[in-house]
Design a protein around this motif. Structure first.
Motif, short mmCIF file in Angstrom:
data_model
loop_
_atom_site.label_atom_id
_atom_site.label_comp_id
_atom_site.label_asym_id
_atom_site.label_seq_id
_atom_site.Cartn_x
_atom_site.Cartn_y
_atom_site.Cartn_z
N ASP A 8 5.71 -5.48 5.10
CA ASP A 8 4.85 -4.77 4.22
C ASP A 8 4.80 -3.19 4.53
O ASP A 8 3.67 -2.42 4.19
CB ASP A 8 3.39 -5.21 4.16
CG ASP A 8 2.93 -5.23 5.42
OD1 ASP A 8 1.51 -5.50 5.45
OD2 ASP A 8 3.32 -4.99 6.62
N ARG A 166 1.63 5.00 10.05
CA ARG A 166 1.59 4.81 8.41
C ARG A 166 1.23 6.23 7.75
O ARG A 166 0.49 6.80 8.33
CB ARG A 166 0.27 3.79 8.16
CG ARG A 166 0.66 2.28 8.77
CD ARG A 166 2.18 1.75 8.05
NE ARG A 166 2.08 0.56 8.53
CZ ARG A 166 3.18 0.34 9.64
NH1 ARG A 166 3.87 1.31 9.97
NH2 ARG A 166 3.51 -0.89 9.93
N GLY A 169 -2.90 7.57 2.71
CA GLY A 169 -3.02 7.54 1.04
C GLY A 169 -1.98 6.97 0.22
O GLY A 169 -1.98 6.95 -1.04
N ALA A 170 -1.08 6.01 0.99
CA ALA A 170 0.05 5.26 0.19
C ALA A 170 -0.78 4.10 -0.57
O ALA A 170 -1.70 3.47 -0.03
CB ALA A 170 1.24 4.88 1.02
N SER A 171 -0.20 3.55 -1.86
CA SER A 171 -0.75 2.35 -2.50
C SER A 171 -0.53 1.19 -1.61
O SER A 171 -1.10 0.23 -1.77
CB SER A 171 -0.23 2.18 -3.85
OG SER A 171 1.20 2.13 -3.64
N ARG A 172 0.53 1.27 -0.85
CA ARG A 172 0.60 0.15 0.15
C ARG A 172 1.17 0.54 1.63
O ARG A 172 1.52 1.87 1.48
CB ARG A 172 1.83 -1.00 -0.58
CG ARG A 172 3.22 -0.10 -0.58
CD ARG A 172 4.24 -0.95 -1.35
NE ARG A 172 5.55 -0.29 -1.57
CZ ARG A 172 6.54 -0.45 -0.55
NH1 ARG A 172 6.34 -1.40 0.44
NH2 ARG A 172 7.54 -0.16 -0.94
N THR A 174 3.13 2.05 4.40
CA THR A 174 4.34 2.64 4.24
C THR A 174 4.34 3.77 5.61
O THR A 174 3.71 4.29 5.86
CB THR A 174 4.45 3.77 3.14
OG1 THR A 174 4.20 2.90 1.73
CG2 THR A 174 5.93 4.10 3.14
#
Length: 235
Positions: A8, A166, A169-172, A174
């Motif tokens: 993920d 990471r 602000g990423a939606s998943r 990343t």
């Protein structure tokens, strides 16, 4: 080849593979020809790094490389100067400790501008760079560097540790792309890739080679071989 990633935490950045950094050549035609040869061998990105050139020469070479990289499908990064990157239509900029403000570069370049940051052997610097807007981070020197013999050494464990970083602000979840730099040769490239490097930044062992295309091919094998040099079908 396995990586320290979890499923993920995919990496979205195009900064992967062989990442050439230009030498201090004033001959623009020679520089473009060298990049073309490296691209035939598997070069994926190139950084224009001209510390000694005049502003006019840097702009000339940036524009020439922009045209060549567009034909070749190679990512073009400009060292130090995000304004030059924007003027030349480059894909991104790389900023070191004293090369300018990452947040300012992100604001000026927008979301499409690739921004790399030198993090040496400092994970906290990497976290701060990502928070400011960087999307890939470079660690090194991972080996003794002929270009910067006094450079701080970054153990290969920095590359694996950086996989836990990471992008904000990423939606998943990343992660950033991880770049290794410093003293990398075809002989040790596989070690850096196995340790977690997505991209290998190389100057001397690529552009100083008698056969640049062959050198690039040798580096490209780092992604299809284990650290001992055995070929593998895994990418």
């Amino acid at each position: 080849m396995s990586t320290p990633d979890t499923p993920d935490a995919a990496m979205a950045s195009p900064m992967r593979g062989l990442y050439g950094i230009t030498p201090e050549w004033d001959d623009t035609a020679q520089l473009v020809a060298a990049v073309e040869a490296a691209a035939r061998g598997g070069l994926r990105a190139v950084q224009l790094r001209r510390k000694l050139a005049t502003p006019a020469k840097r702009l000339e070479q940036a524009r020439a490389l922009r045209a060549a990289c567009g034909r070749l499908g190679v990512v073009l990064i400009i060292n130090d100067d995000w304004r030059l990157a924007l003027d030349a239509g480059a894909d991104g900029v790389h900023l070191g400790r004293d090369d300018g403000d990452i947040a300012q570069a992100r604001q000026a370049g927008g979301p499409a501008l690739l921004i790399g940051a030198s993090c040496y052997n400092e994970p906290e610097r990497a976290r701060a760079a990502l928070a400011a807007g960087a999307d890939h981070v470079a660690f090194g020197a991972v080996f003794d560097s002929p270009t910067k013999p006094a450079a701080v050494r970054a153990p290969l464990s920095c590359l694996a540790d950086a996989h836990r970083l990471r992008l904000p602000g990423a939606s998943r979840p990343t992660r950033p792309a991880i770049v290794a730099i410093g003293g990398i040769t075809p002989a040790n490239a596989g070690q850096a890739v196995a340790a977690g490097a997505d991209a290998l930044a190389v100057i001397t062992a690529l552009f100083g080679a008698s056969d640049i295309e062959a050198a690039a091919r040798a580096f490209a094998r780092a992604w299809t071989a284990d650290p001992a040099g055995n070929s593998s079908s895994k990418a």
